[in-house]
Motif scaffolding. Structure first.
Motif, PDB file in Angstrom:
ATOM      1  N   ASN A   1       0.835  -1.196   0.000  1.00 20.96           N
ATOM      2  CA  ASN A   1       0.000   0.000   0.000  1.00 20.96           C
ATOM      3  C   ASN A   1       0.881   1.262   0.000  1.00 20.96           C
ATOM      4  N   PRO A   2       0.902   2.011  -1.104  1.00 20.02           N
ATOM      5  CA  PRO A   2       1.774   3.188  -1.174  1.00 20.02           C
ATOM      6  C   PRO A   2       1.412   4.273  -0.168  1.00 20.02           C
ATOM      7  N   SER A   3       0.152   4.331   0.275  1.00 15.25           N
ATOM      8  CA  SER A   3      -0.253   5.343   1.262  1.00 15.25           C
ATOM      9  C   SER A   3       0.483   5.162   2.587  1.00 15.25           C
ATOM     10  N   ASN A   4       0.815   3.929   2.914  1.00 15.42           N
ATOM     11  CA  ASN A   4       1.544   3.679   4.158  1.00 15.42           C
ATOM     12  C   ASN A   4       2.918   4.346   4.135  1.00 15.42           C
ATOM     13  N   TYR A   5       3.601   4.250   2.998  1.00 16.21           N
ATOM     14  CA  TYR A   5       4.919   4.875   2.869  1.00 16.21           C
ATOM     15  C   TYR A   5       4.792   6.396   2.795  1.00 16.21           C
ATOM     16  N   LYS A   6       3.771   6.873   2.095  1.00 10.37           N
ATOM     17  CA  LYS A   6       3.556   8.319   1.981  1.00 10.37           C
ATOM     18  C   LYS A   6       3.307   8.929   3.357  1.00 10.37           C
ATOM     19  N   ASP A   7       2.492   8.281   4.168  1.00 19.43           N
ATOM     20  CA  ASP A   7       2.205   8.829   5.498  1.00 19.43           C
ATOM     21  C   ASP A   7       3.424   8.780   6.415  1.00 19.43           C
ATOM     22  N   ARG A   8       4.233   7.718   6.295  1.00 16.92           N
ATOM     23  CA  ARG A   8       5.463   7.687   7.094  1.00 16.92           C
ATOM     24  C   ARG A   8       6.429   8.761   6.601  1.00 16.92           C
ATOM     25  N   SER A   9       6.455   8.985   5.299  1.00 18.68           N
ATOM     26  CA  SER A   9       7.267  10.066   4.743  1.00 18.68           C
ATOM     27  C   SER A   9       6.836  11.418   5.304  1.00 18.68           C
ATOM     28  N   ASP A  10       5.535  11.623   5.422  1.00 27.10           N
ATOM     29  CA  ASP A  10       5.027  12.882   5.988  1.00 27.10           C
ATOM     30  C   ASP A  10       5.512  13.072   7.424  1.00 27.10           C
ATOM     31  N   CYS A  11       5.547  12.000   8.181  1.00 26.62           N
ATOM     32  CA  CYS A  11       6.021  12.071   9.565  1.00 26.62           C
ATOM     33  C   CYS A  11       7.503  12.440   9.587  1.00 26.62           C
ATOM     34  N   TYR A  12       8.288  11.790   8.748  1.00 28.89           N
ATOM     35  CA  TYR A  12       9.713  12.125   8.677  1.00 28.89           C
ATOM     36  C   TYR A  12       9.892  13.591   8.286  1.00 28.89           C
ATOM     37  N   GLU A  13       9.109  14.033   7.307  1.00 30.76           N
ATOM     38  CA  GLU A  13       9.204  15.418   6.854  1.00 30.76           C
ATOM     39  C   GLU A  13       8.843  16.381   7.986  1.00 30.76           C
TER      40      GLU A  13
ATOM     41  N   LEU B   1       9.860   7.870  -2.326  1.00 31.19           N
ATOM     42  CA  LEU B   1      10.203   7.067  -3.503  1.00 31.19           C
ATOM     43  C   LEU B   1       9.503   5.712  -3.454  1.00 31.19           C
ATOM     44  N   LEU B   2       9.429   5.109  -2.270  1.00 29.36           N
ATOM     45  CA  LEU B   2       8.715   3.836  -2.139  1.00 29.36           C
ATOM     46  C   LEU B   2       7.222   4.016  -2.404  1.00 29.36           C
ATOM     47  N   SER B   3       6.685   5.171  -2.028  1.00 29.27           N
ATOM     48  CA  SER B   3       5.246   5.385  -2.209  1.00 29.27           C
ATOM     49  C   SER B   3       4.865   5.559  -3.669  1.00 29.27           C
TER      50      SER B   3
END
Length: 195
Positions: free
Chosen positions: A139-151, A164-166
């Protein structure tokens, strides 16, 4: 909203829709979808108490539902800014799914976002985001949301990696001549901040 001349016109249209949905539900009370539409209309009309009471009626008529609990949590979080109540309903959603031997990654991700944005609990949030990825690695949304947290915490390299994974499932179907060009296009804000 672009199909309406003004926000007032949109609200008037949603008011009429709300009445139609109510009539539909009265005629066929077994149609749970009508309740969701009524609740949605109340939300557009900024009538959050009525939106919540509509979801409560749904729970009374149709039983517990993880999506309803998640939607109620979203109302508490983003419309009423009652973050503790939002966490309570995210937990209801997550725990109901677990009772049924499932994980509801949408509620997990939503709770994680609230934890890091409003409660400044990045460790708890990251634990939930990692769980979502573990449960649904495709699920690409999982990576996108973790990316948002890192950001959010200025961890730009990690945000870039997860972004990139998302996009991996998308980069093959959007017609970009080269995958690298597509990734650079999407990642430019992250890359420019790293250097």
């Amino acid at each position: 909203e672009k199909n309406f001349k003004s926000y007032a016109e949109l609200k008037e249209k949603m008011d009429r829709c709300k009445m139609d949905y109510k009539k539909s539900f009265e005629l066929n009370p077994e149609r749970s979808n009508s309740v969701f539409r009524i609740a949605y209309a109340y939300g557009v009309l900024d009538e959050y108490d009525l939106q919540l009471s509509t979801y409560m009626k749904y729970l009374e008529n149709f039983g517990e539902d993880r999506v309803v609990y998640n939607n109620m949590a979203l109302i508490y979080a983003y419309d009423l800014e009652d973050y503790d109540k939002a966490i309570e309903y995210y937990d209801l959603s997550i725990n109901l799914a677990r009772k049924r031997n499932q994980e509801y990654t949408l509620a997990i991700r939503n709770k994680a976002e609230l934890l890091y944005r409003e409660f400044n609990k990045p460790e708890e949030a990251m634990e939930l985001l990692n769980l979502a990825i573990e449960v649904e690695p495709e699920n690409p949304s999982n990576y996108k949301d973790r990316s948002d947290c890192y950001e959010y915490y200025d961890e730009w390299e990690l945000a870039l990696a997860d972004s990139l994974l998302s996009i991996r499932p998308l980069d093959r179907c959007l017609g970009w001549p080269r995958e690298r060009d597509y990734m650079l296009h999407l990642m430019w804000p992250y890359i420019s901040d790293i250097h």
